[in-house]
Scaffold this motif. Structure first.
Motif, PDB file in Angstrom:
ATOM      1  N   ASP A  75      37.255  98.983  -5.651  1.00  0.00           N
ATOM      2  CA  ASP A  75      38.190  97.870  -5.779  1.00  0.00           C
ATOM      3  C   ASP A  75      38.270  97.080  -4.473  1.00  0.00           C
ATOM      4  OD1 ASP A  75      40.614  96.441  -6.896  1.00  0.00           O
ATOM      5  OD2 ASP A  75      41.547  97.459  -5.191  1.00  0.00           O
ATOM      6  N   HIS A  76      37.990  95.788  -4.558  1.00  0.00           N
ATOM      7  CA  HIS A  76      38.028  94.880  -3.411  1.00  0.00           C
ATOM      8  C   HIS A  76      39.024  93.753  -3.654  1.00  0.00           C
ATOM      9  CE1 HIS A  76      34.498  96.250  -1.049  1.00  0.00           C
ATOM     10  NE2 HIS A  76      34.030  96.641  -2.222  1.00  0.00           N
ATOM     11  N   ALA A  77      39.232  92.950  -2.642  1.00  0.00           N
ATOM     12  CA  ALA A  77      39.893  91.652  -2.749  1.00  0.00           C
ATOM     13  C   ALA A  77      39.307  90.766  -1.666  1.00  0.00           C
ATOM     14  CB  ALA A  77      41.408  91.772  -2.588  1.00  0.00           C
ATOM     15  N   ASP A  78      39.256  89.475  -1.944  1.00  0.00           N
ATOM     16  CA  ASP A  78      38.631  88.568  -0.979  1.00  0.00           C
ATOM     17  C   ASP A  78      39.369  88.534   0.349  1.00  0.00           C
ATOM     18  OD1 ASP A  78      40.845  87.256  -2.024  1.00  0.00           O
ATOM     19  OD2 ASP A  78      39.804  85.367  -2.416  1.00  0.00           O
ATOM     20  N   ILE A  79      40.674  88.869   0.354  1.00  0.00           N
ATOM     21  CA  ILE A  79      41.438  88.802   1.605  1.00  0.00           C
ATOM     22  C   ILE A  79      41.366  90.078   2.434  1.00  0.00           C
ATOM     23  CG2 ILE A  79      43.068  87.117   0.679  1.00  0.00           C
ATOM     24  CD1 ILE A  79      45.115  89.510   0.532  1.00  0.00           C
ATOM     25  N   TYR A  80      40.855  91.169   1.892  1.00  0.00           N
ATOM     26  CA  TYR A  80      40.904  92.436   2.624  1.00  0.00           C
ATOM     27  C   TYR A  80      40.144  92.327   3.947  1.00  0.00           C
ATOM     28  CZ  TYR A  80      42.811  94.823  -1.512  1.00  0.00           C
ATOM     29  OH  TYR A  80      43.603  95.231  -2.567  1.00  0.00           O
ATOM     30  N   THR A  81      40.846  92.594   5.023  1.00  0.00           N
ATOM     31  CA  THR A  81      40.360  92.433   6.399  1.00  0.00           C
ATOM     32  C   THR A  81      39.625  91.097   6.572  1.00  0.00           C
ATOM     33  OG1 THR A  81      38.386  93.811   5.976  1.00  0.00           O
ATOM     34  CG2 THR A  81      40.314  94.900   6.910  1.00  0.00           C
ATOM     35  N   ARG A 100      24.107  99.782  -6.612  1.00  0.00           N
ATOM     36  CA  ARG A 100      24.858  98.743  -7.319  1.00  0.00           C
ATOM     37  C   ARG A 100      24.941  98.999  -8.818  1.00  0.00           C
ATOM     38  NH1 ARG A 100      27.811  96.707  -9.758  1.00  0.00           N
ATOM     39  NH2 ARG A 100      28.399  94.521 -10.078  1.00  0.00           N
ATOM     40  N   ASP A 101      23.864  99.424  -9.422  1.00  0.00           N
ATOM     41  CA  ASP A 101      23.860  99.612 -10.867  1.00  0.00           C
ATOM     42  C   ASP A 101      24.530 100.904 -11.302  1.00  0.00           C
ATOM     43  OD1 ASP A 101      22.606  97.193 -11.418  1.00  0.00           O
ATOM     44  OD2 ASP A 101      20.605  98.048 -11.187  1.00  0.00           O
ATOM     45  N   ARG A 102      24.945 101.729 -10.347  1.00  0.00           N
ATOM     46  CA  ARG A 102      25.596 102.991 -10.702  1.00  0.00           C
ATOM     47  C   ARG A 102      27.104 102.949 -10.479  1.00  0.00           C
ATOM     48  NH1 ARG A 102      21.079 105.095  -7.837  1.00  0.00           N
ATOM     49  NH2 ARG A 102      22.379 105.870  -6.118  1.00  0.00           N
ATOM     50  N   ILE A 103      27.604 101.799 -10.026  1.00  0.00           N
ATOM     51  CA  ILE A 103      29.038 101.688  -9.761  1.00  0.00           C
ATOM     52  C   ILE A 103      29.627 100.509 -10.528  1.00  0.00           C
ATOM     53  CG2 ILE A 103      28.806 102.718  -7.463  1.00  0.00           C
ATOM     54  CD1 ILE A 103      29.140  99.898  -6.284  1.00  0.00           C
ATOM     55  N   VAL A 104      30.934 100.491 -10.601  1.00  0.00           N
ATOM     56  CA  VAL A 104      31.678  99.370 -11.157  1.00  0.00           C
ATOM     57  C   VAL A 104      32.315  98.628  -9.984  1.00  0.00           C
ATOM     58  CG1 VAL A 104      33.595  98.681 -12.636  1.00  0.00           C
ATOM     59  CG2 VAL A 104      32.128 100.599 -13.306  1.00  0.00           C
ATOM     60  N   LEU A 105      32.002  97.358  -9.866  1.00  0.00           N
ATOM     61  CA  LEU A 105      32.446  96.570  -8.724  1.00  0.00           C
ATOM     62  C   LEU A 105      33.533  95.592  -9.181  1.00  0.00           C
ATOM     63  CD1 LEU A 105      31.791  96.367  -5.730  1.00  0.00           C
ATOM     64  CD2 LEU A 105      30.047  94.657  -6.270  1.00  0.00           C
ATOM     65  N   GLN A 106      34.665  95.708  -8.545  1.00  0.00           N
ATOM     66  CA  GLN A 106      35.845  94.923  -8.900  1.00  0.00           C
ATOM     67  C   GLN A 106      36.375  94.214  -7.661  1.00  0.00           C
ATOM     68  OE1 GLN A 106      39.033  96.892 -11.277  1.00  0.00           O
ATOM     69  NE2 GLN A 106      40.275  96.756  -9.440  1.00  0.00           N
ATOM     70  N   SER A 107      36.775  92.956  -7.817  1.00  0.00           N
ATOM     71  CA  SER A 107      37.425  92.265  -6.707  1.00  0.00           C
ATOM     72  C   SER A 107      38.559  91.402  -7.248  1.00  0.00           C
ATOM     73  CB  SER A 107      36.433  91.425  -5.898  1.00  0.00           C
ATOM     74  OG  SER A 107      37.004  91.055  -4.647  1.00  0.00           O
ATOM     75  N   LYS A 108      39.336  90.875  -6.324  1.00  0.00           N
ATOM     76  CA  LYS A 108      40.519  90.091  -6.675  1.00  0.00           C
ATOM     77  C   LYS A 108      40.517  88.788  -5.873  1.00  0.00           C
ATOM     78  CE  LYS A 108      43.206  93.603  -5.458  1.00  0.00           C
ATOM     79  NZ  LYS A 108      42.246  94.715  -5.327  1.00  0.00           N
ATOM     80  N   CYS A 109      41.170  87.783  -6.425  1.00  0.00           N
ATOM     81  CA  CYS A 109      41.324  86.517  -5.712  1.00  0.00           C
ATOM     82  C   CYS A 109      42.651  85.890  -6.088  1.00  0.00           C
ATOM     83  CB  CYS A 109      40.163  85.563  -6.016  1.00  0.00           C
ATOM     84  SG  CYS A 109      40.216  84.871  -7.695  1.00  0.00           S
ATOM     85  N   GLY A 110      43.071  84.895  -5.327  1.00  0.00           N
ATOM     86  CA  GLY A 110      44.281  84.163  -5.653  1.00  0.00           C
ATOM     87  C   GLY A 110      45.289  84.094  -4.525  1.00  0.00           C
ATOM     88  N   ILE A 111      45.096  84.876  -3.452  1.00  0.00           N
ATOM     89  CA  ILE A 111      45.979  84.804  -2.287  1.00  0.00           C
ATOM     90  C   ILE A 111      45.259  84.015  -1.195  1.00  0.00           C
ATOM     91  CG2 ILE A 111      47.178  86.087  -0.484  1.00  0.00           C
ATOM     92  CD1 ILE A 111      47.470  88.404  -2.418  1.00  0.00           C
ATOM     93  N   LEU A 145      30.244  90.353 -10.497  1.00  0.00           N
ATOM     94  CA  LEU A 145      31.354  91.292 -10.475  1.00  0.00           C
ATOM     95  C   LEU A 145      31.506  91.860 -11.876  1.00  0.00           C
ATOM     96  CD1 LEU A 145      34.137  89.351  -8.499  1.00  0.00           C
ATOM     97  CD2 LEU A 145      32.725  91.236  -7.641  1.00  0.00           C
ATOM     98  N   ASP A 146      31.739  93.144 -11.955  1.00  0.00           N
ATOM     99  CA  ASP A 146      32.010  93.731 -13.260  1.00  0.00           C
ATOM    100  C   ASP A 146      33.403  93.359 -13.739  1.00  0.00           C
ATOM    101  OD1 ASP A 146      29.522  95.253 -13.529  1.00  0.00           O
ATOM    102  OD2 ASP A 146      30.293  96.384 -11.816  1.00  0.00           O
ATOM    103  N   LEU A 147      34.321  93.185 -12.782  1.00  0.00           N
ATOM    104  CA  LEU A 147      35.709  92.889 -13.127  1.00  0.00           C
ATOM    105  C   LEU A 147      36.347  92.058 -12.022  1.00  0.00           C
ATOM    106  CD1 LEU A 147      38.220  93.322 -14.903  1.00  0.00           C
ATOM    107  CD2 LEU A 147      38.483  95.578 -13.865  1.00  0.00           C
ATOM    108  N   LEU A 148      36.999  90.973 -12.419  1.00  0.00           N
ATOM    109  CA  LEU A 148      37.759  90.135 -11.495  1.00  0.00           C
ATOM    110  C   LEU A 148      39.226  90.196 -11.881  1.00  0.00           C
ATOM    111  CD1 LEU A 148      37.947  87.873  -9.269  1.00  0.00           C
ATOM    112  CD2 LEU A 148      37.832  86.240 -11.180  1.00  0.00           C
ATOM    113  N   LEU A 149      40.098  90.468 -10.889  1.00  0.00           N
ATOM    114  CA  LEU A 149      41.533  90.456 -11.107  1.00  0.00           C
ATOM    115  C   LEU A 149      42.158  89.274 -10.379  1.00  0.00           C
ATOM    116  CD1 LEU A 149      42.470  94.232 -10.512  1.00  0.00           C
ATOM    117  CD2 LEU A 149      41.584  93.144 -12.590  1.00  0.00           C
ATOM    118  N   LEU A 150      43.142  88.651 -11.001  1.00  0.00           N
ATOM    119  CA  LEU A 150      43.955  87.641 -10.333  1.00  0.00           C
ATOM    120  C   LEU A 150      44.993  88.378  -9.511  1.00  0.00           C
ATOM    121  CD1 LEU A 150      44.450  85.163 -13.322  1.00  0.00           C
ATOM    122  CD2 LEU A 150      42.632  85.180 -11.589  1.00  0.00           C
ATOM    123  N   HIS A 151      44.987  88.175  -8.189  1.00  0.00           N
ATOM    124  CA  HIS A 151      45.671  89.076  -7.267  1.00  0.00           C
ATOM    125  C   HIS A 151      47.195  89.013  -7.360  1.00  0.00           C
ATOM    126  CE1 HIS A 151      44.915  91.132  -3.103  1.00  0.00           C
ATOM    127  NE2 HIS A 151      45.762  91.800  -3.843  1.00  0.00           N
TER     128      HIS A 151
END
Length: 343
Positions: A75-81, A100-111, A145-151
């Motif tokens: 789990d990531h977010a564009d603002i992290y560090t 890359r193909d063995r994991i699920v990559l998730q990030s967030k945006c909106g802040i 990205l496998d999944l994008l969350l609105l932060h």
């Protein structure tokens, strides 16, 4: 540098029935693990300085520890560090592309941080969402990205505009699935009406250190509801997510170590901290594992997001998969963390 997901033997249903239950998220992303790793602590300091070789080594050790306990969702977010968490993770992927193909990559945006255009703010405008995802993909060195969350909910957000951004990202193959973070039931329902693809996740602060979403259902018809700040605002959120198959993810699931250390920084936490350690010893698991097992006992099949980047504590979290908590232990911890008897 080798980062190889662990091959764990399945735990028997008699030992841990929760391992046989499908996560709601697995209906869309079958590789998603029961635990997730939050990458907020990677990349160094929260400023515009560059990450270093030491930061890369730290990220490698943390990711390796997460893989060792079977984590596949990162789990990531564009603002992290300031974007460095994504950048240093991208370097790990560059050095081992097969991961890359063995994991699920998730990030967030909106802040958005303060800049010449304004103060710190939330921005769920269509163009900003698309631009933010493009930047995350560049830092991560991947094409999707496998999944994008609105932060965070944006008071100025318009569902039709968000739907347009999602359609643009999906049509270009940049994002497969979408979700939200820190949104309550009304916001999710309002947003979902405009979408042609359902939201699949909602990431909340949730755990022994943040009980309001649970208290919202437990105490709504009691005077305690008026004294527990924030509880009523979450009314129906857990229920809606369960009803609609939306994966509940819990950030700050370890409550920043409030219950797992040798002493409680706040004396009010001492009863819960002591009980966590007592039950952990009784069940032969780590305090971290016990705290996460408490969350995972909830019928919503909550997915804890491990926030620590210390390899030893990450591995300790794997003990959560060894324990299905009894109803009695669950309520004992709930009451101890609340600091008050139930109504």
């Amino acid at each position: 540098m080798s980062l190889t997901p662990a091959a764990h033997a399945p735990v028997s249903a008699a030992t841990n029935p929760s391992t046989t239950l499908e996560l709601p998220l697995q209906r869309h992303l079958p590789k998603a693990s029961r635990l997730a790793f939050g990458c907020m602590g990677l990349g160094g300091s929260w400023d515009a300085t560059d990450w270093t070789a030491d930061h890369l080594a730290h990220a490698h050790a943390a990711v390796e520890a997460a893989l060792d306990i079977g984590v596949t969702l990162f789990d990531h977010a564009d603002i992290y560090t300031f974007g460095k968490a994504e950048s240093v993770f991208g370097e790990l992927l560059r050095r081992q592309p097969s991961l890359r193909d063995r994991i699920v990559l998730q990030s967030k945006c909106g802040i958005r941080f303060a800049d010449a255009q304004g103060p710190k703010r939330y921005d769920l405008s269509s163009d900003y969402i698309v631009t933010a995802v493009e930047a995350s993909l560049r830092r991560l060195g991947t094409d999707r990205l496998d999944l994008l969350l609105l932060h965070r909910p944006d008071p100025l957000m318009q569902p039709d505009e968000i739907a347009e951004a999602f359609q643009r990202l999906r049509s270009r193959g940049l994002v497969s699935h979408f979700g939200v973070s820190n949104m309550h039931a009304g916001q999710i329902a309002w947003l979902n009406r405009a979408l042609d693809q359902p939201l699949v996740a909602n990431q909340l602060e949730l755990g022994l250190g943040h009980l309001e979403p649970i208290d919202a259902g437990t105490c709504f018809n009691d005077r305690q509801a008026g004294t527990r700040a924030g509880a009523l605002a979450w009314g129906g959120t857990l229920e809606l997510c369960q009803q609609d198959g939306i994966q509940l993810q819990a950030w700050s699931a370890l409550a920043r170590g409030r219950y797992t250390g040798d002493t409680a920084a706040d004396p009010r936490d001492e009863p819960a901290r002591a009980l966590v350690h007592q039950l952990a010893e009784q069940h032969g698991v780590s305090p971290e594992g016990l705290v996460l097992a408490w969350l995972m006992r909830h019928p919503a099949r909550i997915q804890p997001v491990i926030g620590t980047s210390q390899p030893a504590r990450i591995r300790a979290c794997g003990d959560a998969l060894k324990l299905t908590m009894s109803r009695g232990d669950w309520y004992a911890l709930y009451e101890a963390a609340r600091g008050a008897a139930l109504p």
